[in-house]
Design a protein around this motif. Structure first.
Motif, PDB file in Angstrom:
ATOM      1  N   UNK A 117       0.819  -1.214   0.000  1.00 60.51           N
ATOM      2  CA  UNK A 117       0.000   0.000   0.000  1.00 60.51           C
ATOM      3  C   UNK A 117       0.851   1.261   0.000  1.00 60.51           C
ATOM      4  N   UNK A 118       0.246   2.313  -0.499  1.00 56.56           N
ATOM      5  CA  UNK A 118       0.808   3.658  -0.426  1.00 56.56           C
ATOM      6  C   UNK A 118      -0.339   4.572  -0.017  1.00 56.56           C
ATOM      7  N   UNK A 119      -0.137   5.299   1.078  1.00 54.62           N
ATOM      8  CA  UNK A 119      -1.156   6.191   1.620  1.00 54.62           C
ATOM      9  C   UNK A 119      -0.636   7.617   1.590  1.00 54.62           C
ATOM     10  N   UNK A 120      -1.419   8.508   1.018  1.00 58.51           N
ATOM     11  CA  UNK A 120      -1.126   9.936   1.051  1.00 58.51           C
ATOM     12  C   UNK A 120      -2.288  10.598   1.768  1.00 58.51           C
ATOM     13  N   UNK A 121      -2.017  11.202   2.922  1.00 63.54           N
ATOM     14  CA  UNK A 121      -3.056  11.839   3.731  1.00 63.54           C
ATOM     15  C   UNK A 121      -2.814  13.347   3.737  1.00 63.54           C
ATOM     16  N   UNK A 122      -3.868  14.091   3.460  1.00 67.76           N
ATOM     17  CA  UNK A 122      -3.772  15.549   3.399  1.00 67.76           C
ATOM     18  C   UNK A 122      -4.814  16.197   4.294  1.00 67.76           C
ATOM     19  N   UNK A 123      -4.408  17.257   4.970  1.00 63.63           N
ATOM     20  CA  UNK A 123      -5.334  18.108   5.689  1.00 63.63           C
ATOM     21  C   UNK A 123      -5.255  19.484   5.063  1.00 63.63           C
ATOM     22  N   UNK A 124      -6.405  20.013   4.646  1.00 62.39           N
ATOM     23  CA  UNK A 124      -6.468  21.326   4.016  1.00 62.39           C
ATOM     24  C   UNK A 124      -7.276  22.243   4.931  1.00 62.39           C
ATOM     25  N   UNK A 125      -6.695  23.390   5.272  1.00 58.83           N
ATOM     26  CA  UNK A 125      -7.360  24.339   6.155  1.00 58.83           C
ATOM     27  C   UNK A 125      -8.662  24.835   5.529  1.00 58.83           C
ATOM     28  N   UNK A 126      -9.700  24.836   6.324  1.00 57.54           N
ATOM     29  CA  UNK A 126     -10.998  25.327   5.861  1.00 57.54           C
ATOM     30  C   UNK A 126     -10.935  26.821   5.550  1.00 57.54           C
ATOM     31  N   UNK A 127     -10.181  27.570   6.358  1.00 57.30           N
ATOM     32  CA  UNK A 127     -10.101  29.023   6.204  1.00 57.30           C
ATOM     33  C   UNK A 127      -9.085  29.468   5.152  1.00 57.30           C
ATOM     34  N   UNK A 128      -8.084  28.633   4.896  1.00 51.92           N
ATOM     35  CA  UNK A 128      -7.040  28.997   3.942  1.00 51.92           C
ATOM     36  C   UNK A 128      -6.644  27.756   3.147  1.00 51.92           C
ATOM     37  N   UNK A 155      -3.124  26.403   2.933  1.00 50.77           N
ATOM     38  CA  UNK A 155      -2.494  25.826   4.119  1.00 50.77           C
ATOM     39  C   UNK A 155      -2.784  24.325   4.119  1.00 50.77           C
ATOM     40  N   UNK A 156      -1.812  23.532   3.651  1.00 50.24           N
ATOM     41  CA  UNK A 156      -1.977  22.090   3.502  1.00 50.24           C
ATOM     42  C   UNK A 156      -0.900  21.387   4.319  1.00 50.24           C
ATOM     43  N   UNK A 157      -1.313  20.397   5.123  1.00 53.19           N
ATOM     44  CA  UNK A 157      -0.376  19.555   5.859  1.00 53.19           C
ATOM     45  C   UNK A 157      -0.529  18.146   5.295  1.00 53.19           C
ATOM     46  N   UNK A 158       0.559  17.373   5.304  1.00 55.69           N
ATOM     47  CA  UNK A 158       0.473  16.044   4.696  1.00 55.69           C
ATOM     48  C   UNK A 158       1.156  14.974   5.531  1.00 55.69           C
ATOM     49  N   UNK A 159       0.873  13.762   5.134  1.00 59.19           N
ATOM     50  CA  UNK A 159       1.503  12.593   5.718  1.00 59.19           C
ATOM     51  C   UNK A 159       1.535  11.510   4.661  1.00 59.19           C
ATOM     52  N   UNK A 170       4.034  10.140  12.243  1.00 57.19           N
ATOM     53  CA  UNK A 170       4.862  11.212  11.710  1.00 57.19           C
ATOM     54  C   UNK A 170       4.148  12.099  10.705  1.00 57.19           C
ATOM     55  N   UNK A 171       2.817  12.143  10.758  1.00 57.11           N
ATOM     56  CA  UNK A 171       2.053  12.989   9.849  1.00 57.11           C
ATOM     57  C   UNK A 171       2.122  14.436  10.320  1.00 57.11           C
ATOM     58  N   UNK A 172       1.791  15.360   9.419  1.00 51.52           N
ATOM     59  CA  UNK A 172       1.739  16.772   9.764  1.00 51.52           C
ATOM     60  C   UNK A 172       0.584  17.059  10.716  1.00 51.52           C
TER      61      UNK A 172
END
Length: 147
Positions: free
Chosen positions: A64-75, A78-82, A124-126
């Motif tokens: 498997x390969x997993x790419x997880x992203x969090x994108x700020x609702x307000x901006x 502003x993206x954090x990843x894992x 170790x994700x953002x």
């Protein structure tokens, strides 16, 4: 006399409850075997845009390969990843990844996979990034991996 009667009735109720629970558990059908989990999966929520690519291997294993992203609702800029990749054993529709303090449980169903992230800190994700959620299967194409 009353105490003995209360104890007797409590014991009777407890044994009836235990029998009922056992009967319900015996009626629960086993999870149907998933023949092939290979494909591309997506988790799309407002702030999470995760991607999961899976390839079923011989010997009841998956890659498997997993790419997880969090994108700020307000901006939205502003993206954090894992990111995480590996090979794990698949047994009865469940795969467990446990490496370097990162623990994930993959539960496979006919057209989706549910990932439970046992510990948030270990992967170790953002900030705000998680692998947890139900991923919908988009296709059955075999992904190409770099590892």
């Amino acid at each position: 006399m009353r105490i003995a009667r209360v104890i007797f009735l409590s014991s009777l109720l407890l044994s009836m409850l235990t029998a009922s629970i056992c009967a319900v558990q015996a009626q629960t059908p086993p999870r149907p075997a998933i023949k092939n989990v290979t494909g591309h999966y997506r988790l799309t929520k407002q702030e999470f845009r995760n991607r999961l690519d899976l390839k079923q291997l011989a010997g009841s294993k998956i890659k498997f390969h997993l790419l997880a992203l969090w994108v700020s609702y307000n901006n939205p800029e502003n993206v954090h990843n894992g990111e995480l990749q590996g090979i794990v054993a698949l047994e009865n529709g469940v795969a467990l990844y446990d490496q370097d303090g990162c623990k994930l449980k993959f539960e496979f169903f006919s057209h989706e996979v549910r990932i439970t992230q046992v510990n948030d800190a270990g992967c170790g994700f953002g900030a705000n990034v998680t692998a947890a959620g139900t991923y919908r299967k988009l296709d059955r194409k075999s992904p190409k991996f770099d590892f």
